[in-house]
Design a protein around this motif. Structure first.
Motif, PDB file in Angstrom:
ATOM      1  N   ASP A 149      42.655  42.373  34.148  1.00  0.00           N
ATOM      2  CA  ASP A 149      43.856  42.186  34.971  1.00  0.00           C
ATOM      3  C   ASP A 149      44.193  43.461  35.732  1.00  0.00           C
ATOM      4  OD1 ASP A 149      44.101  39.579  34.210  1.00  0.00           O
ATOM      5  OD2 ASP A 149      45.489  39.991  32.549  1.00  0.00           O
ATOM      6  N   ALA A 150      43.920  44.630  35.172  1.00  0.00           N
ATOM      7  CA  ALA A 150      44.199  45.886  35.855  1.00  0.00           C
ATOM      8  C   ALA A 150      43.228  46.111  37.011  1.00  0.00           C
ATOM      9  CB  ALA A 150      44.112  47.047  34.864  1.00  0.00           C
ATOM     10  N   VAL A 151      42.032  45.581  36.939  1.00  0.00           N
ATOM     11  CA  VAL A 151      41.011  45.782  37.959  1.00  0.00           C
ATOM     12  C   VAL A 151      41.135  44.776  39.093  1.00  0.00           C
ATOM     13  CG1 VAL A 151      38.497  45.719  38.335  1.00  0.00           C
ATOM     14  CG2 VAL A 151      39.413  46.840  36.333  1.00  0.00           C
ATOM     15  N   LEU A 152      41.729  43.619  38.856  1.00  0.00           N
ATOM     16  CA  LEU A 152      41.771  42.542  39.849  1.00  0.00           C
ATOM     17  C   LEU A 152      42.394  42.950  41.184  1.00  0.00           C
ATOM     18  CD1 LEU A 152      42.465  39.234  37.899  1.00  0.00           C
ATOM     19  CD2 LEU A 152      40.505  39.818  39.301  1.00  0.00           C
ATOM     20  N   PRO A 153      43.505  43.704  41.225  1.00  0.00           N
ATOM     21  CA  PRO A 153      44.046  44.073  42.557  1.00  0.00           C
ATOM     22  C   PRO A 153      43.065  44.916  43.381  1.00  0.00           C
ATOM     23  CG  PRO A 153      45.692  44.453  40.876  1.00  0.00           C
ATOM     24  CD  PRO A 153      44.413  44.090  40.170  1.00  0.00           C
ATOM     25  N   GLY A 154      42.353  45.809  42.761  1.00  0.00           N
ATOM     26  CA  GLY A 154      41.366  46.608  43.495  1.00  0.00           C
ATOM     27  C   GLY A 154      40.232  45.757  44.026  1.00  0.00           C
ATOM     28  N   VAL A 155      39.821  44.770  43.271  1.00  0.00           N
ATOM     29  CA  VAL A 155      38.752  43.861  43.711  1.00  0.00           C
ATOM     30  C   VAL A 155      39.235  43.040  44.896  1.00  0.00           C
ATOM     31  CG1 VAL A 155      37.351  41.872  43.024  1.00  0.00           C
ATOM     32  CG2 VAL A 155      37.644  43.781  41.466  1.00  0.00           C
ATOM     33  N   ALA A 156      40.471  42.559  44.845  1.00  0.00           N
ATOM     34  CA  ALA A 156      41.021  41.753  45.939  1.00  0.00           C
ATOM     35  C   ALA A 156      41.131  42.596  47.208  1.00  0.00           C
ATOM     36  CB  ALA A 156      42.375  41.189  45.535  1.00  0.00           C
ATOM     37  N   ALA A 157      41.521  43.865  47.072  1.00  0.00           N
ATOM     38  CA  ALA A 157      41.634  44.738  48.246  1.00  0.00           C
ATOM     39  C   ALA A 157      40.264  44.992  48.870  1.00  0.00           C
ATOM     40  CB  ALA A 157      42.288  46.063  47.848  1.00  0.00           C
ATOM     41  N   ALA A 158      39.242  45.202  48.057  1.00  0.00           N
ATOM     42  CA  ALA A 158      37.890  45.419  48.575  1.00  0.00           C
ATOM     43  C   ALA A 158      37.384  44.176  49.295  1.00  0.00           C
ATOM     44  CB  ALA A 158      36.947  45.805  47.446  1.00  0.00           C
ATOM     45  N   ASP A 159      37.663  42.985  48.749  1.00  0.00           N
ATOM     46  CA  ASP A 159      37.236  41.738  49.404  1.00  0.00           C
ATOM     47  C   ASP A 159      37.926  41.559  50.756  1.00  0.00           C
ATOM     48  OD1 ASP A 159      35.477  41.103  47.432  1.00  0.00           O
ATOM     49  OD2 ASP A 159      36.825  39.724  46.377  1.00  0.00           O
ATOM     50  N   SER A 160      39.223  41.883  50.827  1.00  0.00           N
ATOM     51  CA  SER A 160      39.940  41.709  52.099  1.00  0.00           C
ATOM     52  C   SER A 160      39.434  42.706  53.136  1.00  0.00           C
ATOM     53  CB  SER A 160      41.446  41.854  51.896  1.00  0.00           C
ATOM     54  OG  SER A 160      41.741  43.190  51.519  1.00  0.00           O
ATOM     55  N   ASN A 161      39.091  43.913  52.742  1.00  0.00           N
ATOM     56  CA  ASN A 161      38.535  44.880  53.691  1.00  0.00           C
ATOM     57  C   ASN A 161      37.176  44.436  54.210  1.00  0.00           C
ATOM     58  OD1 ASN A 161      40.704  46.610  53.580  1.00  0.00           O
ATOM     59  ND2 ASN A 161      39.837  47.879  51.953  1.00  0.00           N
ATOM     60  N   ARG A 162      36.400  43.763  53.418  1.00  0.00           N
ATOM     61  CA  ARG A 162      35.086  43.276  53.852  1.00  0.00           C
ATOM     62  C   ARG A 162      35.214  42.166  54.888  1.00  0.00           C
ATOM     63  NH1 ARG A 162      33.517  42.465  48.471  1.00  0.00           N
ATOM     64  NH2 ARG A 162      33.073  44.485  47.619  1.00  0.00           N
ATOM     65  N   ARG A 163      36.282  41.375  54.773  1.00  0.00           N
ATOM     66  CA  ARG A 163      36.434  40.225  55.675  1.00  0.00           C
ATOM     67  C   ARG A 163      36.941  40.631  57.065  1.00  0.00           C
ATOM     68  NH1 ARG A 163      39.223  37.642  51.177  1.00  0.00           N
ATOM     69  NH2 ARG A 163      37.623  36.805  49.857  1.00  0.00           N
TER      70      ARG A 163
END
Length: 186
Positions: A149-163
């Motif tokens: 749960d602590a890592v999920l926001p960072g993963v979501a931010a990386a995915d949005s930057n890729r798009r």
């Protein structure tokens, strides 16, 4: 059917092989074979492993002039098409005595028994690896879920930057992309 005195009886056949044929292959010297492939415990009934097919075969002619391997088949016994081993009727030369064979066999057994496997000891861990493994062993399911749960926001931010699409239609230091189709003149 009963046996009467008038009925002929089969007489005991001699134990020697009747053929005088000898294989054209080179003779087998007992000194060149491993001692475990020879059995001379009873010299008149000597047995050895056939060099060609690997089966145990008796040696005939122990009382005669020519000792040779008994004709035998290779492979499974009782098959529909048995194949005669090419090592059949191969001459055997007794160039070692029974005492020499026995001593060589004892030496081979002693050498083989000395070759025992050693205990494989695991490589010791470094202190850092040991700490990591202990930490993994102590983690619970709730702890792992909290870490995820602590890592999920960072993963979501990386995915949005890729798009995101880059601004502009071309890199800043390169010529623009041609929009018209080029047709070479003939």
């Amino acid at each position: 059917m009963t046996i009467t005195p008038a009925m002929p009886q089969a007489k005991k056949r001699p134990t020697r092989t009747r053929t005088k044929r000898v294989s054209s292959l080179p003779t087998i010297r007992l000194s060149q074979l491993p001692p475990s492939h020879i059995d001379l415990r009873s010299p008149l009934d000597a047995v050895l492993v056939c060099v060609d097919c690997g089966t145990w075969c008796p040696i005939t002619g122990m009382m005669g002039r020519t000792q040779k391997i008994v004709p035998h088949h290779k492979g499974e016994a009782g098959t529909a098409t048995p194949l005669r081993c090419r090592g059949s009727n191969r001459k055997v030369i007794f160039d070692i005595t029974i005492v020499e064979w026995h001593q060589a066999l004892v030496d081979a057994i002693a050498e083989a028994s000395s070759r025992q496997a050693t205990a494989v000891l695991p490589k010791p861990f470094s202190p850092q690896t040991d700490r990591i493994l202990r930490a993994r062993a102590e983690r619970t399911l709730a702890g792992r879920l909290a870490d995820w749960d602590a890592v999920l926001p960072g993963v979501a931010a990386a995915d949005s930057n890729r798009r995101k699409m880059p601004a502009g239609d071309a890199p800043t230091e390169a010529p623009t992309v041609p929009l018209t189709t080029l047709h070479p003149a003939r």
